[in-house]
Scaffold this motif. Structure first.
Motif, PDB file in Angstrom:
ATOM      1  N   ILE A   2      20.163 -14.613 -12.528  1.00  0.00           N
ATOM      2  CA  ILE A   2      20.965 -13.890 -12.295  1.00  0.00           C
ATOM      3  C   ILE A   2      22.003 -13.975 -11.646  1.00  0.00           C
ATOM      4  CG2 ILE A   2      20.025 -12.065 -10.465  1.00  0.00           C
ATOM      5  CD1 ILE A   2      16.852 -12.744 -11.734  1.00  0.00           C
ATOM      6  N   ALA A   3      23.205 -13.083 -11.895  1.00  0.00           N
ATOM      7  CA  ALA A   3      24.155 -12.986 -10.854  1.00  0.00           C
ATOM      8  C   ALA A   3      23.940 -12.998  -9.530  1.00  0.00           C
ATOM      9  CB  ALA A   3      25.592 -12.375 -11.369  1.00  0.00           C
ATOM     10  N   LEU A   4      24.217 -13.327  -8.216  1.00  0.00           N
ATOM     11  CA  LEU A   4      23.871 -13.227  -7.036  1.00  0.00           C
ATOM     12  C   LEU A   4      24.622 -11.726  -6.643  1.00  0.00           C
ATOM     13  CD1 LEU A   4      23.071 -15.929  -4.707  1.00  0.00           C
ATOM     14  CD2 LEU A   4      21.570 -14.873  -5.958  1.00  0.00           C
ATOM     15  N   PRO A   5      24.523 -10.875  -6.396  1.00  0.00           N
ATOM     16  CA  PRO A   5      24.993  -9.661  -5.750  1.00  0.00           C
ATOM     17  C   PRO A   5      26.394  -9.970  -4.551  1.00  0.00           C
ATOM     18  CG  PRO A   5      23.479  -9.152  -5.097  1.00  0.00           C
ATOM     19  CD  PRO A   5      23.439 -10.115  -6.354  1.00  0.00           C
ATOM     20  N   MET A   6      27.889  -9.520  -4.884  1.00  0.00           N
ATOM     21  CA  MET A   6      28.256  -9.382  -3.435  1.00  0.00           C
ATOM     22  C   MET A   6      28.744  -8.108  -2.989  1.00  0.00           C
ATOM     23  SD  MET A   6      29.352 -12.898  -3.968  1.00  0.00           S
ATOM     24  CE  MET A   6      30.647 -13.042  -2.978  1.00  0.00           C
ATOM     25  N   PHE A 160      21.985  -0.930  -0.376  1.00  0.00           N
ATOM     26  CA  PHE A 160      21.837  -2.217   0.118  1.00  0.00           C
ATOM     27  C   PHE A 160      23.182  -2.726   0.989  1.00  0.00           C
ATOM     28  CE2 PHE A 160      21.700  -6.539   1.499  1.00  0.00           C
ATOM     29  CZ  PHE A 160      20.858  -7.064   2.038  1.00  0.00           C
ATOM     30  N   TRP A 161      23.454  -2.385   0.260  1.00  0.00           N
ATOM     31  CA  TRP A 161      25.551  -3.216   0.519  1.00  0.00           C
ATOM     32  C   TRP A 161      25.880  -1.740   1.251  1.00  0.00           C
ATOM     33  CZ3 TRP A 161      25.905  -8.028   1.368  1.00  0.00           C
ATOM     34  CH2 TRP A 161      25.240  -8.274   1.067  1.00  0.00           C
ATOM     35  N   ALA A 162      25.062  -0.798   1.266  1.00  0.00           N
ATOM     36  CA  ALA A 162      26.283   0.395   2.365  1.00  0.00           C
ATOM     37  C   ALA A 162      25.209   0.806   3.854  1.00  0.00           C
ATOM     38  CB  ALA A 162      25.699   1.971   1.597  1.00  0.00           C
ATOM     39  N   THR A 168      27.658  -8.772  12.096  1.00  0.00           N
ATOM     40  CA  THR A 168      29.112  -8.790  11.594  1.00  0.00           C
ATOM     41  C   THR A 168      30.374  -9.158  12.081  1.00  0.00           C
ATOM     42  OG1 THR A 168      28.102  -9.208   9.381  1.00  0.00           O
ATOM     43  CG2 THR A 168      30.363  -9.322   9.708  1.00  0.00           C
ATOM     44  N   GLU A 169      30.597  -9.719  12.479  1.00  0.00           N
ATOM     45  CA  GLU A 169      32.311  -9.289  13.547  1.00  0.00           C
ATOM     46  C   GLU A 169      32.954  -8.393  12.965  1.00  0.00           C
ATOM     47  OE1 GLU A 169      32.973  -9.932  16.253  1.00  0.00           O
ATOM     48  OE2 GLU A 169      31.049 -11.737  16.290  1.00  0.00           O
ATOM     49  N   GLU A 170      34.219  -7.367  13.145  1.00  0.00           N
ATOM     50  CA  GLU A 170      34.910  -6.112  12.793  1.00  0.00           C
ATOM     51  C   GLU A 170      35.764  -6.902  11.069  1.00  0.00           C
ATOM     52  OE1 GLU A 170      37.402  -2.991  13.770  1.00  0.00           O
ATOM     53  OE2 GLU A 170      36.998  -3.808  15.349  1.00  0.00           O
ATOM     54  N   GLY A 171      35.480  -6.404  10.535  1.00  0.00           N
ATOM     55  CA  GLY A 171      36.959  -7.307   9.321  1.00  0.00           C
ATOM     56  C   GLY A 171      36.420  -8.386   8.526  1.00  0.00           C
ATOM     57  N   GLU A 172      35.324  -8.895   8.971  1.00  0.00           N
ATOM     58  CA  GLU A 172      34.508  -9.687   8.167  1.00  0.00           C
ATOM     59  C   GLU A 172      33.623  -9.403   7.004  1.00  0.00           C
ATOM     60  OE1 GLU A 172      32.209 -12.294  10.577  1.00  0.00           O
ATOM     61  OE2 GLU A 172      34.139 -13.387  11.751  1.00  0.00           O
ATOM     62  N   LYS A 174      29.863  -8.049   5.055  1.00  0.00           N
ATOM     63  CA  LYS A 174      28.128  -8.164   5.863  1.00  0.00           C
ATOM     64  C   LYS A 174      27.778  -9.425   4.481  1.00  0.00           C
ATOM     65  CE  LYS A 174      27.723  -3.526   5.549  1.00  0.00           C
ATOM     66  NZ  LYS A 174      27.462  -1.908   5.085  1.00  0.00           N
ATOM     67  N   THR A 175      26.444  -9.548   5.545  1.00  0.00           N
ATOM     68  CA  THR A 175      26.014 -10.762   4.545  1.00  0.00           C
ATOM     69  C   THR A 175      24.491  -9.856   4.445  1.00  0.00           C
ATOM     70  OG1 THR A 175      25.099 -11.360   6.726  1.00  0.00           O
ATOM     71  CG2 THR A 175      26.858 -12.599   5.876  1.00  0.00           C
ATOM     72  N   ALA A 176      23.861 -10.681   3.475  1.00  0.00           N
ATOM     73  CA  ALA A 176      22.818  -9.837   3.472  1.00  0.00           C
ATOM     74  C   ALA A 176      21.862 -10.474   4.410  1.00  0.00           C
ATOM     75  CB  ALA A 176      21.627 -10.649   2.224  1.00  0.00           C
ATOM     76  N   LEU A 177      21.903 -11.224   5.089  1.00  0.00           N
ATOM     77  CA  LEU A 177      20.671 -11.540   6.652  1.00  0.00           C
ATOM     78  C   LEU A 177      20.772 -11.067   7.589  1.00  0.00           C
ATOM     79  CD1 LEU A 177      18.235 -12.794   7.608  1.00  0.00           C
ATOM     80  CD2 LEU A 177      19.367 -14.627   7.924  1.00  0.00           C
ATOM     81  N   GLY A 178      22.394 -10.364   7.717  1.00  0.00           N
ATOM     82  CA  GLY A 178      22.517  -9.943   8.768  1.00  0.00           C
ATOM     83  C   GLY A 178      22.265  -7.992   8.489  1.00  0.00           C
ATOM     84  N   ILE A 179      22.263  -7.604   7.040  1.00  0.00           N
ATOM     85  CA  ILE A 179      21.985  -6.069   7.563  1.00  0.00           C
ATOM     86  C   ILE A 179      20.813  -6.173   6.736  1.00  0.00           C
ATOM     87  CG2 ILE A 179      21.728  -4.588   5.191  1.00  0.00           C
ATOM     88  CD1 ILE A 179      24.170  -5.794   3.733  1.00  0.00           C
TER      89      ILE A 179
END
Length: 405
Positions: A2-6, A160-162, A168-172, A174-179
């Protein structure tokens, strides 16, 4: 394979897996995994005095004989992804609005009745484990989350990514765990701890005096067995914001802010947190008393003299109910839990009259918080009618859909 989503904004080479070097997230995890009390345990002598408990019950509690908490859950966890429909910004009686410095939030557009069902939300994904697992191995947990998200449809991945990432700092990117840390809900309990992330529930902002509540699974609605229901706790008028609670409501203001800031990145400015002077002190005092009363009930279950303590039980329950009315606008879910505990204790003491009385009160609160056809409400109604068998009703026939969030 499975390809991990970015994340959509991540460039080709951006590594979205977290490493132990992400100290901010590590600190957030430790904060979330601590004891929800967040303060040193108060001495029972002081607790008994503050709560005005009888001398007999106080002396028994002071022995330090602590029993298991009688509140139990029975759950299952399924690792899955649902291509749910993202809320389009407007419901029948509410909509998303810009709230200035606060950002966006749900606002009522019509009168909403107490107990009214506002939304059913299916999880994008659920996975086994809790935040304790994440603290043990951040990279492994983040990889597990990414794997779950990868099983989603393209639409589900976009949902999910929305979601907001407060870590996450501004401009960086997102991370899955941060969400997850910014939006997750517990969807299980007991020995089968699970977590889940939902597409629409995060649109409801936080208040320490919430006017809506969410529950997982136990709705009594066909086809909604694996969804979160959001209901109104009070009558809500047009123009009022719809807010849930993100934390333990029995904490004092400083403790609530200490938990909210590192996880969600904001200082709460709700009506309770905006109090000053004597009103602020009174609010903190009420919540402290509620927390201490909440600790008394499970301890009573281990008392050999429990059958002699039913008068004290009524005092504790009555005092807690008044405090919930005064501080939390009669929060139906908290009252349901309070009365449910009392039903179990009265059942253990074989006091059928008190069991039926407490079950009747629990039914009224459960109808608001869980719905009139929920399994919890129907079980409690059976306890009203057959108090002698209440423990068998609550535990012998307990379904898998009774978990609170």
């Amino acid at each position: 394979m499975i390809a991990l989503p970015m994340p959509p904004m991540a460039s080709a080479g951006v590594h979205v897996l977290l490493s132990p070097a992400h100290s901010g997230l590590q600190r957030s995890l430790r904060q979330l995994c601590r004891d929800s009390g967040a303060v040193p345990r108060q001495g029972w002598k002081r607790t008994a005095t503050v709560l005005g408990l009888s001398a007999s019950l106080s002396s028994l509690l002071l022995r330090g004989r602590r029993g298991a908490d009688t509140r139990t859950c029975n759950s299952r966890c399924v690792r899955r992804c649902q291509p749910t429909t993202l809320f389009d910004g407007q419901g029948d009686k509410f909509e998303v609005r810009d709230l200035g410095d606060k950002g966006k939030g749900m606002v009522a557009t019509q009168h909403i009745e107490r107990g009214e069902l506002l939304m059913l939300d299916e999880p994008l994904a659920t996975w086994p484990g809790s935040l304790d697992d994440a603290l043990d191995d951040v990279d492994a947990w983040n990889l597990q989350i990414l794997d779950s998200v990868a099983r989603c449809s393209p639409k589900g991945q976009a949902q999910f990514w929305a979601l907001h990432d407060a870590h996450t700092e501004e401009g960086e990117p997102k991370t899955a765990l941060g969400i997850i840390l910014s939006n997750y809900h517990a969807t299980g309990g007991g020995q089968e701890a699970c977590s889940g992330v939902f597409p629409n529930a995060p649109l409801f902002n936080h208040s320490c005096v919430p006017n809506v509540v969410h529950t997982w699974r136990d709705h009594g609605l066909p086809g909604a067995e694996d969804s979160m229901a959001i209901r109104a706790l009070v009558d809500i008028e047009p123009g009022e914001e719809l807010c849930v609670s993100y934390l333990n409501l029995y904490m004092r203001r400083a403790e609530r802010q200490e938990e909210l800031t590192p996880r969600y990145g904001f200082q709460c400015g709700c009506p309770a947190c905006s109090l000053t002077g004597d009103a602020f002190a009174a609010s903190d005092k009420r919540r402290t008393e509620l927390r201490e009363l909440d600790r008394v009930l499970p301890m009573m279950a281990d008392l050999d003299e429990l059958s002699e303590m039913m008068g004290d039980l009524k005092v504790v329950v009555s005092k807690a109910a008044v405090l919930i009315d005064q501080e939390l606008r009669g929060h139906a879910q908290m009252k349901c839990r309070l009365y449910n505990d009392a039903v179990q204790l009265a059942g253990l003491a074989e006091d059928e009259s008190l069991t039926s009385e407490m079950a009747r009160l629990a039914v009224e609160s459960s109808k608001v918080a869980h719905g009139p056809e929920s399994e919890r409400t129907l079980q409690l109604q059976r306890c009203v009618e057959n108090p002698k068998d209440c423990l068998k009703i609550l535990f012998g026939g307990q379904s898998e859909g009774e978990d609170d969030l």
